[in-house]
Structures are given as C-alpha cells and as structure tokens.
Write a protein that holds these residues in place. Structure first.
Motif, PDB file in Angstrom:
ATOM      1  N   MET A   1      -0.854  -3.855  -3.218  1.00 44.41           N
ATOM      2  CA  MET A   1      -0.872  -2.469  -3.677  1.00 44.41           C
ATOM      3  C   MET A   1       0.375  -1.767  -3.174  1.00 44.41           C
ATOM      4  SD  MET A   1      -3.620  -0.597  -1.134  1.00 44.41           S
ATOM      5  CE  MET A   1      -4.907  -1.772  -1.548  1.00 44.41           C
ATOM      6  N   TYR A   2       0.779  -0.710  -3.866  1.00 50.93           N
ATOM      7  CA  TYR A   2       1.943   0.083  -3.468  1.00 50.93           C
ATOM      8  C   TYR A   2       1.429   1.392  -2.879  1.00 50.93           C
ATOM      9  CZ  TYR A   2       6.744   1.811  -3.641  1.00 50.93           C
ATOM     10  OH  TYR A   2       7.994   2.271  -3.296  1.00 50.93           O
ATOM     11  N   THR A   3       1.818   1.705  -1.670  1.00 55.88           N
ATOM     12  CA  THR A   3       1.363   2.908  -0.980  1.00 55.88           C
ATOM     13  C   THR A   3       2.558   3.766  -0.617  1.00 55.88           C
ATOM     14  OG1 THR A   3      -0.535   1.731  -0.046  1.00 55.88           O
ATOM     15  CG2 THR A   3       0.094   3.807   0.994  1.00 55.88           C
ATOM     16  N   TYR A   4       2.530   5.038  -0.999  1.00 51.23           N
ATOM     17  CA  TYR A   4       3.611   5.965  -0.689  1.00 51.23           C
ATOM     18  C   TYR A   4       3.401   6.600   0.672  1.00 51.23           C
ATOM     19  CZ  TYR A   4       5.088   5.808  -5.584  1.00 51.23           C
ATOM     20  OH  TYR A   4       5.537   5.403  -6.807  1.00 51.23           O
ATOM     21  N   LEU A   5       4.501   6.806   1.381  1.00 52.94           N
ATOM     22  CA  LEU A   5       4.516   7.593   2.601  1.00 52.94           C
ATOM     23  C   LEU A   5       5.488   8.744   2.410  1.00 52.94           C
ATOM     24  CD1 LEU A   5       3.123   4.994   3.715  1.00 52.94           C
ATOM     25  CD2 LEU A   5       4.403   5.352   5.834  1.00 52.94           C
ATOM     26  N   PRO A   6       5.312   9.842   3.121  1.00 55.17           N
ATOM     27  CA  PRO A   6       6.232  10.979   2.957  1.00 55.17           C
ATOM     28  C   PRO A   6       7.642  10.612   3.396  1.00 55.17           C
ATOM     29  CG  PRO A   6       4.818  11.311   4.866  1.00 55.17           C
ATOM     30  CD  PRO A   6       4.282  10.112   4.148  1.00 55.17           C
ATOM     31  N   ALA A   7       8.619  11.316   2.830  1.00 59.82           N
ATOM     32  CA  ALA A   7      10.013  11.034   3.174  1.00 59.82           C
ATOM     33  C   ALA A   7      10.321  11.424   4.611  1.00 59.82           C
ATOM     34  CB  ALA A   7      10.941  11.777   2.207  1.00 59.82           C
ATOM     35  N   TYR A   8       9.636  12.447   5.113  1.00 64.97           N
ATOM     36  CA  TYR A   8       9.869  12.904   6.479  1.00 64.97           C
ATOM     37  C   TYR A   8       8.550  12.988   7.218  1.00 64.97           C
ATOM     38  CZ  TYR A   8      14.662  14.083   5.249  1.00 64.97           C
ATOM     39  OH  TYR A   8      15.974  14.006   4.854  1.00 64.97           O
ATOM     40  N   ASP A   9       8.639  12.908   8.535  1.00 63.01           N
ATOM     41  CA  ASP A   9       7.455  12.982   9.381  1.00 63.01           C
ATOM     42  C   ASP A   9       6.806  14.360   9.261  1.00 63.01           C
ATOM     43  OD1 ASP A   9       5.624  12.141  11.401  1.00 63.01           O
ATOM     44  OD2 ASP A   9       6.742  13.370  12.821  1.00 63.01           O
ATOM     45  N   GLU A  10       5.503  14.379   9.150  1.00 65.29           N
ATOM     46  CA  GLU A  10       4.743  15.621   9.104  1.00 65.29           C
ATOM     47  C   GLU A  10       3.827  15.673  10.312  1.00 65.29           C
ATOM     48  OE1 GLU A  10       2.672  15.382   5.427  1.00 65.29           O
ATOM     49  OE2 GLU A  10       4.471  15.539   4.175  1.00 65.29           O
ATOM     50  N   GLU A  11       3.735  16.821  10.941  1.00 61.80           N
ATOM     51  CA  GLU A  11       2.913  16.964  12.135  1.00 61.80           C
ATOM     52  C   GLU A  11       1.466  16.597  11.826  1.00 61.80           C
ATOM     53  OE1 GLU A  11       1.809  20.306  15.543  1.00 61.80           O
ATOM     54  OE2 GLU A  11       3.236  20.783  13.932  1.00 61.80           O
ATOM     55  N   GLY A  12       0.900  15.731  12.671  1.00 56.61           N
ATOM     56  CA  GLY A  12      -0.475  15.316  12.496  1.00 56.61           C
ATOM     57  C   GLY A  12      -0.698  14.278  11.412  1.00 56.61           C
ATOM     58  N   TYR A  13       0.382  13.749  10.854  1.00 57.99           N
ATOM     59  CA  TYR A  13       0.241  12.790   9.759  1.00 57.99           C
ATOM     60  C   TYR A  13      -0.411  11.495  10.250  1.00 57.99           C
ATOM     61  CZ  TYR A  13       1.465   9.499   6.061  1.00 57.99           C
ATOM     62  OH  TYR A  13       1.415   8.552   5.076  1.00 57.99           O
ATOM     63  N   THR A  14      -1.299  10.961   9.445  1.00 57.04           N
ATOM     64  CA  THR A  14      -1.904   9.654   9.707  1.00 57.04           C
ATOM     65  C   THR A  14      -1.647   8.749   8.513  1.00 57.04           C
ATOM     66  OG1 THR A  14      -4.037  10.384   8.817  1.00 57.04           O
ATOM     67  CG2 THR A  14      -3.701  10.600  11.206  1.00 57.04           C
ATOM     68  N   LEU A  15      -1.583   7.477   8.772  1.00 56.38           N
ATOM     69  CA  LEU A  15      -1.308   6.520   7.709  1.00 56.38           C
ATOM     70  C   LEU A  15      -2.460   6.452   6.718  1.00 56.38           C
ATOM     71  CD1 LEU A  15       0.225   3.616   9.823  1.00 56.38           C
ATOM     72  CD2 LEU A  15       1.458   5.187   8.329  1.00 56.38           C
ATOM     73  N   PRO A  16      -2.170   6.099   5.457  1.00 54.57           N
ATOM     74  CA  PRO A  16      -3.240   5.957   4.465  1.00 54.57           C
ATOM     75  C   PRO A  16      -4.284   4.938   4.913  1.00 54.57           C
ATOM     76  CG  PRO A  16      -1.078   5.913   3.410  1.00 54.57           C
ATOM     77  CD  PRO A  16      -0.836   5.855   4.883  1.00 54.57           C
ATOM     78  N   ALA A  17      -5.525   5.171   4.531  1.00 52.48           N
ATOM     79  CA  ALA A  17      -6.631   4.312   4.949  1.00 52.48           C
ATOM     80  C   ALA A  17      -6.410   2.867   4.523  1.00 52.48           C
ATOM     81  CB  ALA A  17      -7.947   4.839   4.368  1.00 52.48           C
ATOM     82  N   ALA A  18      -5.734   2.670   3.392  1.00 55.00           N
ATOM     83  CA  ALA A  18      -5.515   1.307   2.898  1.00 55.00           C
ATOM     84  C   ALA A  18      -4.744   0.458   3.892  1.00 55.00           C
ATOM     85  CB  ALA A  18      -4.782   1.338   1.566  1.00 55.00           C
ATOM     86  N   LEU A  19      -3.978   1.103   4.774  1.00 57.29           N
ATOM     87  CA  LEU A  19      -3.191   0.358   5.750  1.00 57.29           C
ATOM     88  C   LEU A  19      -3.954   0.134   7.062  1.00 57.29           C
ATOM     89  CD1 LEU A  19       0.331   2.024   5.329  1.00 57.29           C
ATOM     90  CD2 LEU A  19      -0.534  -0.059   4.258  1.00 57.29           C
ATOM     91  N   THR A  20      -5.069   0.798   7.220  1.00 56.94           N
ATOM     92  CA  THR A  20      -5.770   0.736   8.508  1.00 56.94           C
ATOM     93  C   THR A  20      -7.211   0.248   8.419  1.00 56.94           C
ATOM     94  OG1 THR A  20      -6.448   3.067   8.305  1.00 56.94           O
ATOM     95  CG2 THR A  20      -4.357   2.612   9.433  1.00 56.94           C
ATOM     96  N   ASP A  21      -7.752   0.127   7.200  1.00 56.12           N
ATOM     97  CA  ASP A  21      -9.181  -0.217   7.073  1.00 56.12           C
ATOM     98  C   ASP A  21      -9.437  -1.670   6.712  1.00 56.12           C
ATOM     99  OD1 ASP A  21      -8.466  -0.392   4.414  1.00 56.12           O
ATOM    100  OD2 ASP A  21      -9.714   1.288   3.739  1.00 56.12           O
ATOM    101  N   GLY A  22      -8.394  -2.497   6.798  1.00 54.14           N
ATOM    102  CA  GLY A  22      -8.567  -3.915   6.487  1.00 54.14           C
ATOM    103  C   GLY A  22      -8.381  -4.265   5.032  1.00 54.14           C
ATOM    104  N   SER A  23      -7.937  -3.314   4.219  1.00 52.54           N
ATOM    105  CA  SER A  23      -7.755  -3.578   2.794  1.00 52.54           C
ATOM    106  C   SER A  23      -6.617  -4.546   2.522  1.00 52.54           C
ATOM    107  CB  SER A  23      -7.490  -2.271   2.033  1.00 52.54           C
ATOM    108  OG  SER A  23      -8.585  -1.399   2.109  1.00 52.54           O
ATOM    109  N   VAL A  24      -5.605  -4.564   3.416  1.00 51.99           N
ATOM    110  CA  VAL A  24      -4.450  -5.433   3.191  1.00 51.99           C
ATOM    111  C   VAL A  24      -4.272  -6.365   4.382  1.00 51.99           C
ATOM    112  CG1 VAL A  24      -3.280  -3.770   1.707  1.00 51.99           C
ATOM    113  CG2 VAL A  24      -2.858  -3.724   4.165  1.00 51.99           C
ATOM    114  N   ALA A  25      -3.681  -7.518   4.103  1.00 53.40           N
ATOM    115  CA  ALA A  25      -3.488  -8.524   5.153  1.00 53.40           C
ATOM    116  C   ALA A  25      -2.094  -8.464   5.758  1.00 53.40           C
ATOM    117  CB  ALA A  25      -3.740  -9.920   4.585  1.00 53.40           C
ATOM    118  N   GLY A  26      -1.159  -7.803   5.079  1.00 55.51           N
ATOM    119  CA  GLY A  26       0.203  -7.697   5.574  1.00 55.51           C
ATOM    120  C   GLY A  26       0.932  -6.624   4.790  1.00 55.51           C
TER     121      GLY A  26
END
Length: 245
Positions: A1-26
C-alpha cells in the motif's frame, strides 16, 4: 500500500495506523526529508529501506538499509570541467541540508575547487534552506542582488535549474549573457531545461525495482546487517560542455 506522510513535521503527529498495527511487513521510505518524521519511521520494528535521508540522521540512526544516488563524484566532474574551461566564477544552488544527496553534490562542487587549489566564492552560492513554495522567489531575489551573474550555475537538481532558466526568460536576458546551466536528475518534467542542459542520469525507472528487491531480501533475512548502497549515475554533457569533450 502507498501511505502519505506530511511534508513537514507537525506537533503531536503520529504515524498512520497502517504502519503500526501490523498491516504491513516492511516499508520503503521515499521523499521524507524531515528528521522528526524519519526518526518516527526509524523506531518502527519493521524491515525498512530508505531512499535518501537528511544529513542530521545518517544510516546508523535509521534502523534500516539506506540507498543513495551517487552525486559527489558526478558534481566533482561537472564542476571540474567548468573550471578547466576557464569558468572560475561558479555558483552552486541547492539546499545542502535538505537531503544527504544534496550534501554530497555540494561536497563534489567543493572537491573540484580544492583539487585545483581554488575556493568557491560564498557570495555566489545559494545553499538554502528553501521554503516549500518559495524557491523561485528566493532564487530570483538572490540573483537580483548579485552585482553580476557568475560564469555558470551548478544546480543540485533540474528542479532548481528550471527556476534559473525561468529567471533568464522572465528578465529577458539575451542568450549570449546567460550563464551556463547544469542540473541533476535528467528530469523530463521541466520542459524549459529538459534535454537542453548538462545533467546527471539516475535511471528513475529502475529505482523502484531496486528498492523492492531490497525489501524482499530484508524480509527473507531479518538478521542481516543493515546496508548503505550508492547507485551509480551517468553524466549527460550537453550544449557547450558537450562540445568541449
């Protein structure tokens, strides 16, 4: 899957769930040049392949493989050819702290001068940082402030080079008065410089396959030591520089 992240850091930002909930292997990380975001990704307990990084976060802090496009030697050779043909007032334009590959290209520019016992004029170099949407304004302001234009511009990318070409056109500079322009990426997107300027071919069409092969290896061999790899590039001399072969 393709997941977008913001171009710049945002205060309090957390990574999308797809990257942290076991949906992807790498994960393969592309076009992320913000150190806090890279650190969030580096902390993920997943196999990771990074295409480029920022100078403040070298490979040891990424927790994964790092792939870079070779640019130091390429820019050393381009800059050297400019110097050896009598063009001594050279300008480097590009945000050197934005990406490790930009820092490498800047170092190649410096290497070429040092090898000839020369030093570039800092007043002729615009090394960033650049705003997300203010490249043309910053470049134009810089060029307007110069007493006279340099002999040539060595640009960190074709993206930068096309803004300088736009400046030439907008100011109506006669072609004979336009400094030589070089870029990097051989990007066909920028029609005002595409196939016209000396640049560096990076074989964009094969990069995805290289990264995919690496993440498959990392998945199959999770305990293998992390790797730093440079993809070789090829200079495409055009215009006046091609005539000086």
């Amino acid at each position: 899957m393709y997941t977008y992240l913001p171009a710049y850091d945002e205060e309090g930002y957390t990574l999308p769930a797809a990257l942290t909930d076991g949906s992807v292997a790498g994960i393969i990380v592309l076009n992320i040049y913000t150190e806090p975001l890279l650190r969030l990704l580096a902390a993920l307990p997943l196999p990771k392949i990074f295409l480029d990084t920022v100078p403040g976060l070298p490979q040891a802090g990424l927790g994964g493989d790092l792939v870079l496009l070779e640019g130091r030697d390429a820019l050393r050779r381009i800059t050297g050819r400019l110097l050896d043909t009598g063009r001594r007032r050279l300008s480097f334009v590009g945000a050197v702290d934005y990406a490790q590959t930009n820092a490498d290209r800047w170092q190649g520019f410096l290497d070429a001068h040092a090898a000839r016992g020369l030093q570039p004029d800092p007043a002729l170099c615009l090394t960033g940082p650049f705003g997300l949407y203010t490249h043309y304004e910053q470049i134009s302001g810089f060029l307007d402030a110069l007493d006279r234009l340099p002999d040539a511009f060595v640009c960190a990318s074709d993206y930068i080079a096309h803004y300088i070409q736009q400046y030439y056109d907008d100011r109506g500079l006669p072609h004979a008065a336009r400094p030589l322009l070089t870029g990097f990426d051989n990007n066909p997107e920028y029609a005002n410089v595409a196939h016209r300027i000396t640049t560096v071919e990076v074989q964009t069409s094969t990069i995805g396959a290289r990264l995919a092969a690496r993440i498959l290896f990392r998945l199959a061999h999770p305990d293998a030591f992390n790797e730093v790899a440079y993809i070789c590039t090829q200079i495409l001399y055009r215009g006046a520089l091609s005539e000086e072969d």
